[in-house]
Every structure is written in C-alpha cells, then in structure tokens.
Design an enzyme around this catalytic site. Structure first.
Site, PDB file in Angstrom:
ATOM      1  CD1 TRP A 357      38.223   4.255  23.538  1.00 58.04           C
ATOM      2  CD2 TRP A 357      36.885   2.477  23.344  1.00 58.04           C
ATOM      3  NE1 TRP A 357      39.010   3.181  23.219  1.00 58.04           N
ATOM      4  CE2 TRP A 357      38.214   2.075  23.093  1.00 58.04           C
ATOM      5  CE3 TRP A 357      35.877   1.530  23.273  1.00 58.04           C
ATOM      6  CZ2 TRP A 357      38.561   0.766  22.779  1.00 58.04           C
ATOM      7  CZ3 TRP A 357      36.223   0.219  22.956  1.00 58.04           C
ATOM      8  CH2 TRP A 357      37.553  -0.151  22.715  1.00 58.04           C
ATOM      9  CG  ASP A 358      40.038   4.102  27.768  1.00 59.81           C
ATOM     10  OD1 ASP A 358      39.793   4.242  26.562  1.00 59.81           O
ATOM     11  OD2 ASP A 358      41.181   4.194  28.230  1.00 59.81           O
ATOM     12  CD  GLU A 485      44.063   3.826  19.555  1.00 61.34           C
ATOM     13  OE1 GLU A 485      43.095   4.499  19.934  1.00 61.34           O
ATOM     14  OE2 GLU A 485      45.162   3.811  20.150  1.00 61.34           O
ATOM     15  CE  LYS A 597      47.845   1.379  21.527  1.00 56.59           C
ATOM     16  NZ  LYS A 597      47.438   2.786  21.305  1.00 56.59           N
ATOM     17  CD  GLN A 598      42.933  -1.130  22.286  1.00 48.78           C
ATOM     18  OE1 GLN A 598      43.732  -0.215  22.353  1.00 48.78           O
ATOM     19  NE2 GLN A 598      41.741  -1.080  22.845  1.00 48.78           N
TER      20      GLN A 598
END
Length: 750
Positions: A357-358, A485, A597-598
């Site tokens: 998906w990046d 995640e 995480k992000q």
C-alpha cells in the site's frame, strides 16, 4: 545512526573501506533503471561479508506458504524477488594473485555515487607483498535511455612495475537468494553459448517459468587503443566467460569495457529472446561506451528537470532529498504499467520485492506532481489487477474487491495473518489515489473510464465487511489492523473507519455526478456493473452512519475503541535500551503497549486534511506524536507535514531530516538489507506539502510556505494541468511565475 558519507550536493562519497559496514555500503550504492537493478557489490572476487543481488523487474518466485495452522483464505505463496544472473562479474589477477579486498592491502579506497549522471565509481590502490602498486578505477551505469543495457569500465594502471594482468569477465547463472530455504535455487539453465565476440546465457525460473537471456561482450584498450589479444573461452553449467591475459607496462592504462544486455520473456517472446538480446547488445557496442553514457546522462537530465528539489544553506538536507529522488527515479519511471514499486526496489531481498500500500499512500504524490502520465500508469496497474482483487475478496467470503496488501501479479502473497486478513485499510488508499489524481489533474475521463469501476468494487467489499451495531446505532468494523501494526485485531480503528466512510461517499458522489453530466455513460455503467439504487443507497447509509471512536474529554480521535485502556507513557520516558521495541520487547508486550509504530490517526488526518479544523489537528498531533516510535520508515514524513501545518517548525525539520537521511545515516540500523524506497517519497512530500504547504483547493494550487531556520532558500517544480511552475522560497518571500493563474498564495502562514 552512522555518519559515514562526505556531504555533497550531488554525490554520495565514501572514503576508506570498512568490511564491517560493507553490506550497508552495498545498499547505499545500488543502481537501477526500472527494468533491472543491482546492489553495490564488487565486480571482482570478494570473500568477505556481502549480499550480492541483481534483480529484474517483474521476475519472481512463488515460495509456497507452509504453516501448520492453515486458515481458509490464507495466501498460497509468498512472492519473492530473486537474485538473477550475475553479469557484473570480472575476476582480476595481478601478477598471478587474485584481487580480493577481503584479503588484499589497499589504500586510497573511494566509492562515489554521482546522482546527477547516474553512475557509480570505485577506486583504490592495491599494494602486493612486494610493494608493487596498482591503481584501479571501476565505473558502472545502467542505461536510463535503453534499459536493457548496462556498462562497466575497469581502468588498471601499474604504478611502479611492469607485469601481467588477467581479466575474467563472466556471466554466472548459478546464484541464489540469501533468504532461500535450505540453499534452494530458483533458476534452471535453458542454454548457453560463447564465441570470440559474445557470450550468452539463458535461464528459466522454476514454477513461474520466466526466461531471461543475458549477453555480454568485452573490449580491452591500452592507453585508449584496442588490444587484440586472445580470449580463452570458459564454459560450464550456468556459466560462460573469458580469460584475457594482458601484459602491462609501468604507467600504462589498461581498460576493460564490459557491455551487457538483459531481456526477459515478460517483454520478448521466448523464441525471439536470443535474437533480440543480441541485437540490443550489438547496437550498444556500435554506439560505444561514451555514446551510451551520453544518452544515459541526457535521460537523467530530463528526470532532474522534472523532479529536483534545490536547497541552499544545508548540504546534508540537499544530499538527502536528492539521494531519495535519485533512487525513486531509478526504481520506477512509468514506462511499463505492469510494474510497480517494491519497498526495497532493486536494493535487497527483504519484503519480497512486491507492491504494498506504500505505493499509493507515499509514492504516488511524487510521480503525480512531477509527471502525470507516470501517475496514471500507477493507477492503471491497480485497474489491471481488479479481477484478482475480486478473487482475493471472494477467498475471504466477501463480494467486491479487496486489493492485496502484498502482490506481484494481483494475488495476495503476504504470509502473516494479521496483515492478510486484517489490514484492510489498504483498499481505501487505492480509492484515495484515484481521487488525488482526478483532483490534481482534472482528468475526469480516467475516473469515468477506469476509476469508478474500481471504486464500486471496493465499496461492495466495505458493504460486506462492516457490521451494524444495534447498541451503537452505527456501522462498525471489527477485527482489523490499522496503519499502526503494533496493534492487531482491534475494533473500530479510527483511521480505517474514517477512510471507509470517505471512500463510500466518494463512490456515491462520483456516481451522482456521472448521472448528472454523462447520462449515457451512467446508464451503461450501472447496467454493466449491475449497480442498483438499493446498493447505492446502502453505500450512502453506511457512510453516514459509520462509527468513529472519539474521546470528548481529550478532544481526540481514538486510535481504536480500547486505546485509552492502555497505560499512556510517552516514548521519551522509555529506557534507550528498550528501543527499537521490535528488537527488545516481546510481541505480546508491544501489542498491549500504547506505542505506535507509524502514523495511524495522523495518517487519516493527513489524507483527509480539509475535513478537520486546525484545533483538531493540534490536539491529535500533540497526543499521538509523543507515543510514536517511528519504527516504520513511513512514519516521519507524515509527522513532518502535520508539524509544519500546525506551526511546529522545529519538529517539522527534525522529522524531515530523519526521513531524508533515513538510509544515508542508517537511522533504524536496518539499511544493510536494502534501502527504504517507498518511504523516500515521503521526503519529497515533507518539503512540498510540509514546508511548501501545497494543497489543492477548488482546482487551484494553494501554497502556505515557510523556510527552515538553517536554510537560505529552497525551490521545487510542480507539473500542474499542462504547465510547469517553479516555486522558490527564501528569506525575502516566495517567488512564483506572475503568469501562473492557477496558484493561490496566502500573505502569511497561520
């Protein structure tokens, strides 16, 4: 963090050879040209630690998934990019001694990546046991003008002796992946042949049946004049090469030029591969090394004219953004809509080289704002995989389309259940990319001809995946993994729910506009896709009644229903020895922690930026930023953009520098196994959207720029609706072309 390279605006320079950091350097000095690429490993023998990889786009191996707890819908294989024929190999003997930097004494070692011209140069002086010194200069480039072609030059000068050199240039198909199970190899030989003019090796992948033909020829020059010595032919299974003995004189320069052509059955019929590959090789030889390099540099000049960002007053920041732009343009140029962008590009094996998906979330804006046609091909890639996405949804028991989290050919091939089954937010970003393209370019034709069919299929999946909660009187989405995640199997991840709400509305709105403005197309579309009024009404109802978790006391959007049940402790209170968490904590401990995480909630705020007030952005940023560990390379850029928007300029610059130099400085201590290609686009976004404040409002470019304290000036170009506009920001203000009527510029930033 490693401070290894000399700061330079256009080059990445390493002085001195350190075997302990060789893998890191191999990643940094990777080259590519969309068709193929390779890590920066040596041409000659190297017996030290090395990850030798040469990869060809679209060529992969489906490694069968083997688990004892198989679940229905689980991916059948994990696709991995595979190391292919080693065509850079040139073993070298100096006076009977094999050159091997793991064993030899050298001085003045230097590697230099010239990003402006797209070439890698390596030089050193080899000193033998008798004190004889030999100068070596290796140069390589992969042609951006003719992407089947690569060239290598080796210049050798005996500095204080007369002697003998032996070159052994070769093609070696007996290669494997470091991550292969039990030393498994993925290639079978189809054929090989060699004569005095060229050597050819043809290999076939196991299972997938891709065929690759590699052809090479070499020239030897002494002080610029051809050397017509004998070439001993070497041939064995999966290997062809030459042994070329050359007497040398003190101070004389001997140059070996190696020309390589690589073609695959993806582009050429198998029965034509040999003929086409040789034709490309012969054409390259006729053009000559210098001519090929000139054509290559001309293509790079075009790329830099489109996408360069110029920063004055901060060399490290300049080097960082150019390095990232360089790697993005090496990885994907948009020539082939069957290709996409892997998280590691051509720089390593990790993540299998597949599409994530990046691409739509982070890479798409870079290509969209610099070359509309390239962006369109990225969208078309997903359209081509729509039927596969429907199959993926069906495997999980749903209608509509679920795009894969990881793919090579449209099939889901990620082998972790919490990703495969639960990280469904990837669907929304496909819809968002379509919206971004149409909003930026004004190209509604793509939306009508291709985009809407994708939107409808995605919306059908959402309509099946949601649950209606009688207790809440709302639609909920249970059992998901959001962008963060470090939380799995949660209920009502705000980012997922909010993007589903938005994408359903976008689908309904698009259909309504189609009915109003293109009645015939509308009638044909609803008939062809079988869309009923009841179904459209259902999409609308779900969107309007989507549950979005919030905490009214804090005034924030909740990452998921139970987030505030966690112990909320800022990252700065952790022991340094705890970081990175994934290397020091158990997965159980991470999942129960508050650490992110992000960007997750902040990712949604960035995507749907105009839907939120400045106060909402500030409150959510100030709550979630202190809890984020940025253990995903995709995280810093979103924080940089939002920090810039809400006036946290120091934080904006801090996160920019982290994403700009993530690999060059090895921030996360994980560059050895490859670069973070997809996060590199975030560096560009941090400048254009963050410092530049670029947004699209009512079909106009809108800028709200500021300049970091340590910069004197920066500038970038945007290709917008048939025009290219250059924006320059400095202490005196912002400069734009006076004639550019599609751009709005506020007098000051909020």
């Amino acid at each position: 963090m490693i401070d290894k390279f000399i700061a330079d605006e256009w080059k990445v320079i390493e002085e001195g050879f350190d075997p302990k950091t060789n893998r890191f350097s191999e990643s940094i000095f990777s080259l590519g040209n969309e068709h193929m690429g390779l890590r920066g490993f040596f041409e000659e023998t190297y017996s030290g630690d090395s990850l030798q990889g040469i990869y060809v786009a679209g060529v992969y191996y489906p490694d069968k998934t083997r688990v004892g707890w198989w679940k229905i819908g689980y991916p059948e294989f994990f696709a991995k990019v595979i190391n292919s024929t080693n065509w850079i190999g040139i073993n070298i003997e100096v006076n009977g001694v094999n050159l091997d930097l793991a064993k030899c004494r050298v001085k003045d070692f230097r590697r230099e990546l010239d990003m402006k011209q797209g070439k890698l140069t390596r030089s050193f002086i080899y000193i033998d046991e008798d004190g004889k010194e030999t100068s070596f200069i290796f140069t390589r480039f992969l042609s951006m003008a003719e992407n089947n072609i690569a060239c290598i030059s080796v210049q050798v000068t005996p500095l204080n002796y007369d002697g003998k050199l032996v070159f052994t240039p070769y093609l070696d198909g007996d290669v494997k992946n470091e991550d292969a199970n039990y030393g498994e190899k993925f290639w079978d030989e189809v054929g090989r042949r060699i004569n005095g003019d060229e050597a050819v090796l043809t290999m076939r992948t196991k299972k997938t049946g891709f065929v690759q033909t590699t052809a090479t020829t070499v020239k030897v020059l002494a002080d610029g004049l051809p050397v017509n010595g004998a070439k001993e032919q070497i041939e064995r299974e999966k290997y062809v090469g030459y042994r070329i003995e050359v007497p040398v004189k003190k101070g004389s320069v001997v140059t070996l030029q190696k020309f390589v052509a690589v073609c695959t059955s993806r582009d050429v019929a198998e029965e034509e591969l040999d003929k086409v590959t040789l034709a490309k090789l012969n054409a390259a030889v006729a053009r000559g090394y210098d001519g090929l390099f000139a054509d290559h540099v001309a293509e790079w000049d075009k790329k830099w004219a489109e996408s360069d960002v110029v920063i004055e007053g901060d060399v490290k920041a300049q080097q960082g953004i150019r390095y990232n732009i360089f790697q993005l343009n090496q990885t994907y140029t948009g020539k082939d809509p069957r290709l996409n962008i892997g998280p590691k590009g051509f720089t390593g094996e990790k993540y299998g080289g597949s599409t994530y998906w990046d691409t739509e979330a982070f890479c798409f804006p870079f290509y969209l704002y610099t070359n509309e046609e390239v962006a369109r091909n990225l969208l078309y890639y997903r359209y081509l995989h729509l039927e596969r996405a429907k199959e993926n949804a069906a495997k999980l028991g749903f209608k509509g389309a679920l795009y894969p989290m990881v793919t090579m050919d449209g099939q889901e091939c990620h082998n972790e259940w919490e990703i495969t089954f639960e990280e469904i937010h990837r669907n929304a970003v496909i819809a968002y990319a379509i919206y971004s393209y149409v909003n930026y370019t004004g190209d509604k034709r793509y939306l009508l001809d291709y985009g809407f069919e994708v939107l409808a299929a995605i919306s059908r999946f959402w309509a099946e995946r949601v649950n209606y909660s009688e207790r809440k009187g709302k639609y909920v989405i249970l059992g998901v993994t959001g962008a963060n995640e470090y939380e799995n199997n949660v209920n009502n991840n705000w980012y997922t729910n909010r993007m589903v709400k938005w994408s359903l509305k976008y689908t309904v709105d698009t259909l309504k506009k189609m009915e109003e403005s293109h009645k015939e197309l509308y009638s044909d579309t609803i008939r062809r896709l079988g869309i009923s009024p009841d179904e459209t009404e259902k999409f609308k109802e779900i969107s309007e009644k989507m549950y979005l978790p919030v905490d009214k006391k804090l005034g924030i959007f909740l990452q998921q229903d139970g987030f505030l049940d966690k112990e909320i402790i800022p990252v700065k209170q952790l022991k340094p020895s705890d970081l990175p968490l994934h290397q020091h904590w158990s997965w159980d401990r991470i999942l129960r922690s508050c650490y992110i995480k992000q960007s997750d909630v902040l990712q949604g705020i960035w995507f749907l930026n105009d839907k939120f007030t400045r106060e909402e952005k500030i409150r959510n940023y100030e709550f979630y930023e202190p809890l984020t560990v940025h253990e995903s390379s995709l995280s810093p850029c979103v924080h940089s953009i939002l920090a810039a928007e809400i006036g946290r300029k120091d934080k904006a610059y801090e996160y920019y520098l982290r994403t700009a130099r993530l690999d060059l400085d090895n921030y996360n201590n994980d560059t050895d196994d490859g670069l973070h290609i997809t996060s590199m686009a975030g560096t560009w976004m941090s400048i254009i959207h963050g410092f530049g404040g670029m947004r699209i409002k009512n079909g106009q470019l809108y800028l709200a720029p500021f300049i970091p304290e340590c910069w004197e000036e920066y500038s970038f170009r945007l290709a917008f609706r048939g025009r290219v506009v250059k924006i320059t920001v400095n202490r005196q203000g912002t400069s734009i072309p006076v004639s550019y009527t599609h751009l709005a510029l506020p007098t000051k930033r909020e």
